[in-house]
Design a protein around this motif. Structure first.
Motif, PDB file in Angstrom:
ATOM      1  N   THR A   1      -0.644   7.514   3.288  1.00  0.00           N
ATOM      2  CA  THR A   1      -0.372   5.876   3.504  1.00  0.00           C
ATOM      3  C   THR A   1      -1.112   5.623   4.834  1.00  0.00           C
ATOM      4  O   THR A   1      -2.102   4.602   4.959  1.00  0.00           O
ATOM      5  CB  THR A   1       0.853   5.549   3.402  1.00  0.00           C
TER       6      THR A   1
ATOM      7  N   GLU B   1      -4.931   5.893   4.860  1.00  0.00           N
ATOM      8  CA  GLU B   1      -5.300   4.667   4.291  1.00  0.00           C
ATOM      9  C   GLU B   1      -5.586   3.493   5.108  1.00  0.00           C
ATOM     10  O   GLU B   1      -6.629   2.675   5.544  1.00  0.00           O
ATOM     11  CB  GLU B   1      -4.420   4.278   3.233  1.00  0.00           C
TER      12      GLU B   1
ATOM     13  N   SER C   1       2.109   2.063  -3.532  1.00  0.00           N
ATOM     14  CA  SER C   1       1.021   2.626  -4.104  1.00  0.00           C
ATOM     15  C   SER C   1       0.928   4.100  -4.045  1.00  0.00           C
ATOM     16  O   SER C   1       0.909   4.777  -4.924  1.00  0.00           O
ATOM     17  CB  SER C   1      -0.442   1.982  -4.019  1.00  0.00           C
TER      18      SER C   1
ATOM     19  N   VAL D   1       0.735  -1.169   0.091  1.00  0.00           N
ATOM     20  CA  VAL D   1       0.018   0.027  -0.011  1.00  0.00           C
ATOM     21  C   VAL D   1       0.863   1.336   0.040  1.00  0.00           C
ATOM     22  O   VAL D   1       0.444   2.383  -0.641  1.00  0.00           O
ATOM     23  CB  VAL D   1      -1.000  -0.077   1.243  1.00  0.00           C
TER      24      VAL D   1
END
Length: 456
Positions: free
Chosen positions: A125, A128, A109, A106
């Protein structure tokens, strides 16, 4: 004794098929039922009351998960219940590694989104994670830092966690203990510790990391210790239950261990018939008495184990062992010798073999008996599995009960802390000395474990 290749092939083929086919929930449930049916055909659970003999060599993957999921440990023998537990812990470690890898994915990403400021990438991050996993911001940041350290700095630690050979607690101990080192030195320390980490407790791993850090980069460890001592502090704060807590940090390890030993010895002297306070309560009361000026004739004892070479060669980089604390810079031992402080006991050993060469005390007091000194030279701590109680606070146990042998032999003795000494006698545990100096314990369930009173 493994499930047949049919199930493995089906399991490994599943991701490709799922990637090319649109499968609704009913189809997924049918797939799970089919896989389960294949497993039960290849491994009849109703007959599997004895775990496969090679279970410890099974990878921590889907096959092990399916086997454990279809077994009730209460249906197993006493020894297989322990093996079931160990296999389950390996699966947990494997999945924890998968979670950390997922965190890293993640994060990758967000790094590919073109956000310029690294702090903004980090904040996005962790945001998220806070939404997906209901984590607090602080916890999300801690998990991201751990995942990054394992993926970037210490991939070998992550690999062992994924294999289930160490758990997350031991992985964290290695990460935290090497945080002050360069990447190269951190990886060198990890390689040394990982060679035996699966056989050590978390506390032993921390001690082993400290020792390896000293030997890998003594100057960095010295700077880290000096920095921590410069930032030493005494803090108090009010607790919601109406009490107060205190914290003393950044203290010189020798003085701190001497104080801890003094408090423990006074507490042991006070405990006994008629004393209603627990040991924790006694230690707390004694610490307050000492801080408020109440005097006691009891003094703290410090025991250092150091290579004879280290006492005279500043260029050596091995670690001395401070009983009850763990590895310390050999500089500390040299400084004590040079200062002439008469407050410590010592054991010098050969730097090559580790065998004790000489022991004694700088105190103006009678030495321990010769047999006690021999045991102190051979062992550092209680020899029960995972216990790190220093030998100076242990009972000297007769391996063969004195009532049976009628003799006291240091080669048939070992140090046990009071708690483990009682456990041995009250629950049926026994041990024997192995030729290499280790201790082989046998439990009432028939399980066996190897432990050592030597440095981890």
């Amino acid at each position: 004794s493994h499930p047949s290749g049919t199930l493995s092939e089906q399991m490994f083929d599943t991701p490709d098929r799922l990637a090319t086919e649109s499968i609704d929930l009913d189809a997924e449930e049918a797939l799970i039922r089919r896989l389960t049916a294949d497993f039960e055909r290849d491994w009849p659970v109703q007959e599997a009351l004895v775990l496969p003999p090679d279970l410890e060599s099974w990878p921590a993957d889907h096959r092990l998960a399916i086997l454990l999921d279809h077994l009730d440990p209460h249906d197993l023998s006493d020894q297989d219940r322990v093996r079931f537990l160990r296999a389950s812990e390996r699966l947990v470690a494997h999945q924890q590694a998968a979670t950390l890898v997922g965190i890293g994915a993640v994060s990758a990403s967000y790094q590919q989104l073109g956000i310029e400021d690294p702090e903004d990438v980090r904040d996005g991050t962790t945001f998220e994670f806070r939404g997906a996993l209901r984590w607090t911001r602080r916890f999300a940041e801690m998990e991201l830092d751990l995942a990054t350290d394992l993926l970037v700095r210490l991939p070998s630690v992550l690999s062992l966690l994924k294999e289930g050979r160490i758990d997350r607690r031991r992985a964290e101990a290695i990460v935290v203990g090497t945080a002050h080192l360069s990447v190269a030195h951190a990886r060198a320390v990890a390689d040394v510790v990982l060679a035996e980490a699966q056989f050590l407790t978390t506390g032993q791993v921390r001690a082993r990391v400290r020792k390896a850090c000293i030997e890998a980069d003594p100057s960095a460890m010295r700077e880290e210790q000096q920095r921590a001592e410069t930032e030493r502090r005494f803090v108090t704060w009010a607790e919601p239950n109406g009490t107060m807590s205190m914290l003393l940090s950044g203290i010189d390890p020798v003085r701190g261990q001497e104080l801890a030993d003094r408090i423990n010895r006074i507490a042991r002297d006070l405990s006994g018939p008629g004393e209603t306070r627990t040991m924790d309560q006694l230690r707390s009361d004694i610490a307050v008495d000492l801080l408020t000026g109440t005097t006691s004739p009891t003094v703290g004892r410090v025991h250092l184990t150091v290579s004879l070479t280290d006492l005279f060669d500043d260029a050596t980089h091995t670690a001395a062992e401070l009983a009850g604390y763990g590895p310390v810079l050999a500089d500390i031992a040299r400084q004590l010798v040079e200062s002439g402080d008469g407050t410590w006991d010592w054991t010098a050993h050969d730097s090559g073999t580790g065998m004790p060469l000489k022991d004694g005390s700088t105190r103006a007091r009678h030495h321990n008996a010769s047999q006690s000194r021999q045991l102190r030279g051979r062992f550092r701590t209680c020899v029960a599995p995972g216990c790190r109680m220093p030998i100076i606070a242990c009972d000297l146990d007769h391996t063969t009960a004195h009532s049976e042998s009628g003799v006291t032999d240091p080669h048939d003795s070992a140090p046990l802390c009071r708690h483990d000494h009682c456990v041995k006698h009250q629950t049926g545990w026994t041990y024997q000395h192995l030729p290499n100096g280790d201790i082989l314990w046998t439990g009432p369930l028939g399980t066996t474990y190897t432990a050592s009173g030597r440095d981890p």
